[in-house]
Enzyme design. Structure first.
Site, short mmCIF file in Angstrom:
data_model
loop_
_atom_site.label_atom_id
_atom_site.label_comp_id
_atom_site.label_asym_id
_atom_site.label_seq_id
_atom_site.Cartn_x
_atom_site.Cartn_y
_atom_site.Cartn_z
N ASN A 11 0.83 -1.20 0.00
CA ASN A 11 0.00 0.00 0.00
C ASN A 11 0.86 1.25 0.00
O ASN A 11 1.86 1.32 0.72
CB ASN A 11 -0.90 -0.02 1.24
CG ASN A 11 -2.09 0.88 1.11
OD1 ASN A 11 -1.97 2.01 0.66
ND2 ASN A 11 -3.24 0.39 1.52
N GLY B 258 -17.55 4.69 -0.18
CA GLY B 258 -16.21 5.20 0.09
C GLY B 258 -15.14 4.72 -0.87
O GLY B 258 -13.95 4.98 -0.66
N GLN B 259 -15.52 4.04 -1.94
CA GLN B 259 -14.54 3.56 -2.92
C GLN B 259 -13.94 4.76 -3.66
O GLN B 259 -14.67 5.55 -4.25
CB GLN B 259 -15.20 2.60 -3.91
CG GLN B 259 -14.24 2.01 -4.92
CD GLN B 259 -14.95 1.09 -5.91
OE1 GLN B 259 -16.15 1.17 -6.13
NE2 GLN B 259 -14.18 0.20 -6.52
N THR B 260 -12.61 4.89 -3.60
CA THR B 260 -11.94 6.00 -4.27
C THR B 260 -11.10 5.55 -5.45
O THR B 260 -10.83 6.33 -6.35
CB THR B 260 -11.05 6.79 -3.29
OG1 THR B 260 -10.12 5.88 -2.69
CG2 THR B 260 -11.88 7.48 -2.22
N VAL B 261 -10.67 4.29 -5.44
CA VAL B 261 -9.95 3.72 -6.59
C VAL B 261 -10.98 2.91 -7.37
O VAL B 261 -11.64 2.04 -6.82
CB VAL B 261 -8.77 2.83 -6.14
CG1 VAL B 261 -8.11 2.17 -7.34
CG2 VAL B 261 -7.77 3.65 -5.35
N HIS C 92 -11.48 0.32 -8.98
CA HIS C 92 -11.01 -1.04 -9.23
C HIS C 92 -11.27 -1.82 -7.95
O HIS C 92 -10.86 -1.40 -6.87
CB HIS C 92 -9.50 -0.99 -9.52
CG HIS C 92 -8.93 -2.23 -10.10
ND1 HIS C 92 -7.90 -2.19 -11.02
CD2 HIS C 92 -9.18 -3.54 -9.90
CE1 HIS C 92 -7.55 -3.43 -11.36
NE2 HIS C 92 -8.33 -4.26 -10.68
N HIS D 6 -8.72 -4.61 1.18
CA HIS D 6 -7.70 -4.15 2.12
C HIS D 6 -7.49 -5.25 3.15
O HIS D 6 -8.47 -5.74 3.73
CB HIS D 6 -8.17 -2.89 2.87
CG HIS D 6 -8.30 -1.68 2.04
ND1 HIS D 6 -7.33 -0.71 1.99
CD2 HIS D 6 -9.29 -1.27 1.21
CE1 HIS D 6 -7.72 0.27 1.18
NE2 HIS D 6 -8.92 -0.05 0.68
#
Length: 163
Positions: free
Chosen positions: A31, A93-96, A98, A102
């Protein structure tokens, strides 16, 4: 490992040096800004924006690789527990853009309140959109070094099982 020099991870380019395991359909990688030591990600190789759009084979592989990674990370980081997290869609809350899981190693007392990890994940996601991340992100060299250490845990033990 593949001979690919990079992977597409949503709207980002991920260097192959940051990947520590690759199955037929998934990759696990370090990460850029870990919430806790050992915080890694597992993602399908194919760019898939939403969980619902994954094939049955991709879902199966994603979770098998996630389980495998968790088992080795648990031993490597001497952690008894994990928080596994996936945000599926903007409102979650997904920012990427794809699908990714985690994997966050957990230890007693790592947060004052156990659920504070979710606040930290949200802060982590928000920081990905900064115009100038500065020292908040790890360098490519730091990430490659961690991936190299983790890769050694998997290379001989699992390569035949996951490819």
């Amino acid at each position: 490992m593949s001979s690919a020099s990079c992977y597409t991870f949503g709207q980002y380019v991920l260097k192959a040096s940051q990947v520590f395991i690759r199955s037929r359909l998934s990759i696990a990688f370090v990460n850029r800004k870990p919430v806790v030591p050992g915080h890694v990600l597992v993602s399908p190789i194919r760019v898939v924006h939403r969980f619902r759009d994954m094939t049955i084979e991709e879902v199966s592989d994603l979770f098998l690789v996630s389980q495998l990674v968790s088992m080795e990370i648990q031993t490597h980081h001497l952690c008894p527990s994990f928080t596994l997290s996936m945000q599926d869609g903007k409102e979650a809350g997904q920012t990427v853009h794809h699908v990714h899981v985690h994997i966050l190693p957990r230890k007693a007392g790592d947060f004052q309140n156990n659920d504070d990890i979710y606040t930290e994940i949200e802060k982590h996601n928000d920081s990905l959109h900064l115009d100038n991340p500065g020292d908040q992100w790890r360098s490519d060299e730091e990430m490659a070094e961690e991936a190299s250490i983790l890769r050694k845990l998997f290379d001989k033990k699992y390569t035949q099982n996951i490819e």
